[in-house]
Design a protein around this motif. Structure first.
Motif, PDB file in Angstrom:
ATOM      1  N   ALA A 218       0.842  -1.199   0.000  1.00  0.00           N
ATOM      2  CA  ALA A 218       0.000   0.000   0.000  1.00  0.00           C
ATOM      3  C   ALA A 218       0.869   1.238   0.000  1.00  0.00           C
ATOM      4  N   SER A 219       0.347   2.307  -0.549  1.00  0.00           N
ATOM      5  CA  SER A 219       0.942   3.626  -0.352  1.00  0.00           C
ATOM      6  C   SER A 219       0.220   4.286   0.813  1.00  0.00           C
ATOM      7  N   TRP A 220       0.777   5.373   1.296  1.00  0.00           N
ATOM      8  CA  TRP A 220       0.078   6.118   2.348  1.00  0.00           C
ATOM      9  C   TRP A 220      -1.283   6.596   1.838  1.00  0.00           C
ATOM     10  N   HIS A 221      -1.348   6.957   0.548  1.00  0.00           N
ATOM     11  CA  HIS A 221      -2.613   7.370  -0.060  1.00  0.00           C
ATOM     12  C   HIS A 221      -3.614   6.214  -0.070  1.00  0.00           C
ATOM     13  N   ASP A 222      -3.144   5.014  -0.435  1.00  0.00           N
ATOM     14  CA  ASP A 222      -4.016   3.835  -0.403  1.00  0.00           C
ATOM     15  C   ASP A 222      -4.552   3.598   1.003  1.00  0.00           C
ATOM     16  N   LEU A 223      -3.672   3.703   1.971  1.00  0.00           N
ATOM     17  CA  LEU A 223      -4.058   3.443   3.356  1.00  0.00           C
ATOM     18  C   LEU A 223      -5.097   4.451   3.827  1.00  0.00           C
ATOM     19  N   ALA A 224      -4.864   5.736   3.547  1.00  0.00           N
ATOM     20  CA  ALA A 224      -5.823   6.768   3.950  1.00  0.00           C
ATOM     21  C   ALA A 224      -7.167   6.555   3.267  1.00  0.00           C
ATOM     22  N   GLY A 225      -7.139   6.229   1.975  1.00  0.00           N
ATOM     23  CA  GLY A 225      -8.384   6.013   1.249  1.00  0.00           C
ATOM     24  C   GLY A 225      -9.197   4.873   1.837  1.00  0.00           C
ATOM     25  N   HIS A 226      -8.520   3.803   2.219  1.00  0.00           N
ATOM     26  CA  HIS A 226      -9.228   2.662   2.809  1.00  0.00           C
ATOM     27  C   HIS A 226      -9.792   3.021   4.180  1.00  0.00           C
ATOM     28  N   VAL A 227      -9.030   3.747   4.966  1.00  0.00           N
ATOM     29  CA  VAL A 227      -9.512   4.197   6.280  1.00  0.00           C
ATOM     30  C   VAL A 227     -10.806   4.977   6.126  1.00  0.00           C
ATOM     31  N   PHE A 228     -10.837   5.923   5.188  1.00  0.00           N
ATOM     32  CA  PHE A 228     -12.014   6.769   5.026  1.00  0.00           C
ATOM     33  C   PHE A 228     -13.186   6.023   4.402  1.00  0.00           C
ATOM     34  N   ALA A 229     -12.905   5.067   3.516  1.00  0.00           N
ATOM     35  CA  ALA A 229     -13.990   4.285   2.932  1.00  0.00           C
ATOM     36  C   ALA A 229     -14.704   3.480   4.004  1.00  0.00           C
ATOM     37  N   VAL A 230     -13.936   2.831   4.873  1.00  0.00           N
ATOM     38  CA  VAL A 230     -14.546   2.051   5.950  1.00  0.00           C
ATOM     39  C   VAL A 230     -15.261   2.963   6.934  1.00  0.00           C
ATOM     40  N   SER A 231     -14.617   4.077   7.287  1.00  0.00           N
ATOM     41  CA  SER A 231     -15.227   5.006   8.239  1.00  0.00           C
ATOM     42  C   SER A 231     -16.538   5.568   7.694  1.00  0.00           C
ATOM     43  N   ALA A 232     -16.561   5.931   6.404  1.00  0.00           N
ATOM     44  CA  ALA A 232     -17.780   6.480   5.798  1.00  0.00           C
ATOM     45  C   ALA A 232     -18.911   5.460   5.814  1.00  0.00           C
ATOM     46  N   SER A 233     -18.561   4.182   5.615  1.00  0.00           N
ATOM     47  CA  SER A 233     -19.591   3.138   5.628  1.00  0.00           C
ATOM     48  C   SER A 233     -20.208   2.975   7.010  1.00  0.00           C
ATOM     49  N   LEU A 234     -19.526   3.463   8.024  1.00  0.00           N
ATOM     50  CA  LEU A 234     -20.005   3.390   9.402  1.00  0.00           C
ATOM     51  C   LEU A 234     -20.533   4.740   9.886  1.00  0.00           C
ATOM     52  N   ASP A 235     -20.719   5.671   8.926  1.00  0.00           N
ATOM     53  CA  ASP A 235     -21.159   7.036   9.244  1.00  0.00           C
ATOM     54  C   ASP A 235     -20.162   7.758  10.136  1.00  0.00           C
ATOM     55  N   GLY A 236     -18.888   7.421   9.975  1.00  0.00           N
ATOM     56  CA  GLY A 236     -17.829   8.080  10.723  1.00  0.00           C
ATOM     57  C   GLY A 236     -17.179   9.171   9.902  1.00  0.00           C
ATOM     58  N   PRO A 237     -16.146   9.814  10.444  1.00  0.00           N
ATOM     59  CA  PRO A 237     -15.467  10.897   9.732  1.00  0.00           C
ATOM     60  C   PRO A 237     -14.796  10.395   8.462  1.00  0.00           C
ATOM     61  N   SER A 238     -14.858  11.211   7.419  1.00  0.00           N
ATOM     62  CA  SER A 238     -14.246  10.848   6.152  1.00  0.00           C
ATOM     63  C   SER A 238     -13.828  12.117   5.430  1.00  0.00           C
ATOM     64  N   ALA A 239     -12.901  11.975   4.492  1.00  0.00           N
ATOM     65  CA  ALA A 239     -12.418  13.122   3.737  1.00  0.00           C
ATOM     66  C   ALA A 239     -11.978  12.668   2.360  1.00  0.00           C
ATOM     67  N   LEU A 240     -11.977  13.587   1.427  1.00  0.00           N
ATOM     68  CA  LEU A 240     -11.440  13.330   0.097  1.00  0.00           C
ATOM     69  C   LEU A 240      -9.920  13.295   0.205  1.00  0.00           C
ATOM     70  N   VAL A 241      -9.290  12.291  -0.413  1.00  0.00           N
ATOM     71  CA  VAL A 241      -7.850  12.140  -0.318  1.00  0.00           C
ATOM     72  C   VAL A 241      -7.206  12.479  -1.656  1.00  0.00           C
ATOM     73  N   GLU A 242      -6.415  13.537  -1.658  1.00  0.00           N
ATOM     74  CA  GLU A 242      -5.722  13.969  -2.872  1.00  0.00           C
ATOM     75  C   GLU A 242      -4.310  13.383  -2.880  1.00  0.00           C
ATOM     76  N   PRO A 243      -3.942  12.640  -3.939  1.00  0.00           N
ATOM     77  CA  PRO A 243      -2.591  12.082  -3.991  1.00  0.00           C
ATOM     78  C   PRO A 243      -1.551  13.149  -4.305  1.00  0.00           C
ATOM     79  N   VAL A 244      -0.435  13.110  -3.601  1.00  0.00           N
ATOM     80  CA  VAL A 244       0.673  14.028  -3.866  1.00  0.00           C
ATOM     81  C   VAL A 244       1.969  13.232  -3.862  1.00  0.00           C
ATOM     82  N   GLY A 245       2.994  13.793  -4.498  1.00  0.00           N
ATOM     83  CA  GLY A 245       4.296  13.157  -4.509  1.00  0.00           C
ATOM     84  C   GLY A 245       5.122  13.559  -3.309  1.00  0.00           C
ATOM     85  N   SER A 246       6.156  12.793  -3.040  1.00  0.00           N
ATOM     86  CA  SER A 246       7.015  13.065  -1.884  1.00  0.00           C
ATOM     87  C   SER A 246       7.616  14.465  -1.948  1.00  0.00           C
TER      88      SER A 246
END
Length: 294
Positions: A218-246
């Motif tokens: 996983a990349s850090w972006h992948d990890l954040a996206g998965h965190v928010f997808a699961v959280s959103a499915s539980l009506d928890g906090p979520s955010a749009l994740v914009e990929p950026v380079g190092s």
């Protein structure tokens, strides 16, 4: 079996205490009783606890901070393990030293195996590699376990940081060109307990160095996206994740572009494999959401 674990509040120390029921007696000892910056505290604790094994789970992990204080980093991450190795050898007990993916430079296109040559690029990586070498030299009955990207319900970590930021932000920028293996701390604890049980059965470890990290890349972006997808499915906090380079997210200490660890040797010798990162992170987010709603 009694295992002395350095540190009382770290993710791994708390996970070991939570997972060891029926397998081992875990004794967590941290400051001021056992202070990695004060080696004089080590011997009295070892004498008092009289453990069958020591797991050095504590460390200075402030990767950027260490660039400004290398002496302290080496004192905690290298000199303290050296003294613990010496004392455990004198006591006739094994020591397990926890190390990191940061011992590699991150340029490999494949997951790192134990035979790959380390080439740390940061003070943190160099101090942790020095700690590995000190333990190897100080106590022949040793195990060095490298891990990466540890997350859990405990303390501070990337998953909890993302969920906290999403409470007040609609979008976040997250690095998408650094890759590794997210590792749930309970999985790491279970693996170490499996290794400890093998040591007790066999009277030693098959080899001195292993990698143990979560399954999947996983990349850090992948990890954040998965965190928010699961959280959103539980009506928890979520955010749009914009990929950026190092290069758009500069840090004082360089992060490895690829720090994937191959954990097959650990599975071969201890019959234990950590879970897939998506499953484990999903369960963690679900658990954290349940705690927040109670």
């Amino acid at each position: 079996m009694k295992i002395l674990v350095t540190g009382t509040s770290g993710q791994l120390a708390r996970s070991l205490a939570a997972r060891a029921q029926g397998q081992a007696e875990i004794v967590l000892v941290g400051r001021p009783d056992l202070d990695l910056e004060n080696p004089a505290t080590f011997a009295p604790v070892l004498k008092s606890v009289a453990p069958d094994m020591v797991i050095n789970a504590a460390a200075h992990t402030g990767v950027d901070q260490q660039e400004d204080e290398p002496e302290r980093a080496f004192r905690i991450n290298a000199e303290a393990p050296a003294e613990l190795a010496r004392l455990t050898r004198l006591a006739g007990i094994p020591i397990i030293q926890i190390s990191t993916d940061y011992v590699f430079d991150g340029t490999s296109t494949r997951p790192y195996v134990e035979a790959n040559k380390p080439n740390p690029q940061t003070v943190y990586g160099r101090s942790k590699l020095a700690g590995e070498e000190a333990v190897r030299a100080g106590n022949p009955d040793h195990l060095v376990v490298r891990t990466a990207w540890v997350v859990s319900r405990y303390g501070r970590n990337f998953v909890k940081t993302m969920l906290s930021l999403a409470e007040t932000r609609d979008s976040l920028q997250v690095v998408a060109d650094q890759f590794g293996n997210p590792t749930e701390a309970h999985d790491l604890a279970d693996g170490l307990l499996a290794a400890a049980a093998a040591w007790r059965r066999q009277g030693g470890f098959p080899q001195g160095l292993y990698h143990l990290a979560g399954q999947g890349r996983a990349s850090w972006h992948d990890l954040a996206g998965h965190v928010f997808a699961v959280s959103a499915s539980l009506d928890g906090p979520s955010a749009l994740v914009e990929p950026v380079g190092s290069e758009q997210w500069p840090a004082k200490a360089a992060r490895p572009a690829n720090s994937e660890l191959n954990s097959e040797a650990f599975f071969r010798d201890f019959n234990y494999r950590a879970g897939h990162w998506q499953e484990r992170v999903g369960a963690l987010v679900t658990e954290l959401a349940g705690s927040a709603n109670r």
